[in-house]
Write an enzyme that holds these catalytic residues in place. Structure first.
Site, mmCIF file in Angstrom:
data_model
loop_
_atom_site.group_PDB
_atom_site.id
_atom_site.type_symbol
_atom_site.label_atom_id
_atom_site.label_comp_id
_atom_site.label_asym_id
_atom_site.label_seq_id
_atom_site.Cartn_x
_atom_site.Cartn_y
_atom_site.Cartn_z
ATOM 1 N N LYS A 45 -0.237 -108.177 -28.413
ATOM 2 C CA LYS A 45 -0.064 -109.179 -27.117
ATOM 3 C C LYS A 45 0.162 -110.429 -27.317
ATOM 4 O O LYS A 45 -0.300 -111.203 -28.431
ATOM 5 C CB LYS A 45 -1.415 -109.131 -26.375
ATOM 6 C CG LYS A 45 -1.821 -109.699 -25.076
ATOM 7 C CD LYS A 45 -3.064 -109.523 -24.398
ATOM 8 C CE LYS A 45 -2.940 -109.679 -22.937
ATOM 9 N NZ LYS A 45 -4.344 -109.722 -22.252
ATOM 10 N N CYS A 139 7.345 -112.793 -18.944
ATOM 11 C CA CYS A 139 6.090 -112.581 -18.081
ATOM 12 C C CYS A 139 6.310 -113.479 -16.658
ATOM 13 O O CYS A 139 6.707 -114.482 -16.580
ATOM 14 C CB CYS A 139 4.858 -113.231 -18.726
ATOM 15 S SG CYS A 139 3.447 -112.963 -17.702
ATOM 16 N N LYS A 177 12.678 -111.134 -25.377
ATOM 17 C CA LYS A 177 12.230 -110.341 -24.449
ATOM 18 C C LYS A 177 12.814 -110.997 -23.019
ATOM 19 O O LYS A 177 12.510 -111.796 -22.609
ATOM 20 C CB LYS A 177 10.699 -109.823 -24.201
ATOM 21 C CG LYS A 177 10.439 -108.799 -23.305
ATOM 22 C CD LYS A 177 8.859 -108.372 -23.670
ATOM 23 C CE LYS A 177 8.535 -107.336 -22.521
ATOM 24 N NZ LYS A 177 7.046 -106.789 -22.971
#
Length: 379
Positions: A45, A139, A177
């Protein structure tokens, strides 16, 4: 005998299945469980140097059910990055690698727009023994007020600068990412690759509102009567993920040969994984799937992918990586190809209609046969 083993950016994966960053990699206990079950890699995480500003709420998930009310097809979360102290993570990185030295452990990291912070987190994590980094530029809801996550990943210029900072100190592979919450995912991907990142991960969750409760008139998930847009995942996002993976893979082929791609978004079966690899993925990540089915699903993922490979005669992942990419083109080209095919069929039919001997003359088609003999072939 087909094998799922592969080497990606110098890392030896027992299979291409990697736990995606999120709750399934939230501490050393679950990371060890993933390695025990046989996952090829685990992305922990996302961590940052200062976890004190990270405060999660509950409930923080919402599900979209299929028409039968039984199957989960969509999953929204408003969960933030890790709320655990960075020093604890460093100890747990070391513990995980001590017990599973062959397991590929990847640190997902996120920081504010500050060079010293990015350099510090990279240096300290790699000293703890992680095998690679995944830079969280994606995110969709976490800490935008601190210019973190997608707030950074949606700006290719800033993303390239930050990746440059990281590559200046990283001694291990780095994947960036990507957020799907952009118009052209190739632009931030190219920025990360120009800065030197070895690979790209795509996609993170899609910014969403799961729905509104028609009894309370409140959007979900509801926290103290309110909510905030979150990240959408699970099998419903797979078509979008496949499209963006295809676009990034084409970019890599054309401009950055040799760079790698880790695909994710709605993977639940070995057949799903095969599609991502056919569109250019080197590894395949699973996050929400683990939350739905548990860590043991990796055995079925491996069995399903091996069954596909053996059915097609593929011995390695490299044998079919990207094989479906050449079959994408423009709509205008589809029109041209279809018209050309119809024209060729008509020409063939006309040639076949020509009599080649006196025995082929037919009273019903006599006029057509005569007309056909009056024209040159393909005229």
């Amino acid at each position: 005998m087909a094998t799922l083993e592969s080497t990606v950016d110098g890392l030896k994966f027992a299979n291409p299945f990697v736990i995606g960053s999120g709750p399934p990699g939230t501490n050393v206990k679950v990371i060890k469980r993933a390695f025990k079950e046989g996952w090829g890699g685990v992305i922990a995480k996302t961590v940052s140097l200062d976890a004190s500003k990270v405060v999660n709420v509950g409930p923080r998930y919402a599900k979209l059910m299929a028409g039968d009310g039984k199957e989960v097809i969509g999953w929204e979360n408003i969960e933030l990055i890790s709320d655990r102290k960075f020093e604890i993570w460093l100890d747990e990185f070391k513990a995980a690698k001590d017990e599973y030295p062959d397991g590929i452990l990847i640190a997902s990291i996120m920081e504010e727009y500050e060079k010293d912070a990015w350099c510090e987190i990279v240096e300290r994590c790699q000293d703890a023994g992680v095998d690679a980094f995944e830079l969280n530029f994606s995110c969709p809801h976490g800490l935008p007020e601190r210019k973190m996550g997608a707030a950074m990943g949606q700006d290719p210029e800033i993303l390239e600068e930050v990746c440059g900072w990281v590559m200046g100190v990283a001694k291990i592979p780095v994947w960036a990412k990507m957020t799907p919450n952009v118009t052209h995912i190739e632009e931030p991907s190219a920025a990360a690759l120009r800065a030197g990142c070895q690979g790209i991960s795509a996609i993170n969750t899609i910014r969403s509102v799961m729905g509104v409760n028609l009894e309370t008139l409140r959007p979900e998930p509801t926290v103290e009567g309110y909510t905030t847009p979150g990240g959408y995942s699970s099998k419903a996002v797979k078509p979008i993920a496949l499209r963006m993976v295809m676009e990034i893979a084409q970019l890599i082929q054309k401009e950055f040969p040799g760079r790698t791609l880790s695909g994710l978004g709605g993977v639940e079966t070995g057949a799903d994984a095969a599609q991502f690899i056919l569109l250019g993925s080197d590894t395949v990540q699973v996050c929400t799937g683990v939350m739905k089915f548990g860590y043991g699903m990796v055995s079925e993922l491996c069995e399903g992918l091996l069954a596909f490979m053996e059915g097609k005669g593929f011995d390695t992942l490299a044998d079919f990586k990207g094989l479906s990419l050449p079959y994408f083109t423009t709509h205008a080209e589809l029109v041209r190809m279809q018209l050309a095919r119809k024209a060729e069929e008509a020409a063939i039919k006309e040639r076949e209609a020509m009599v080649k001997s006196d025995a082929e003359w037919d009273g019903d088609d006599f006029v057509k046969q005569s007309d056909a003999l009056a024209r040159k072939p393909n005229s």
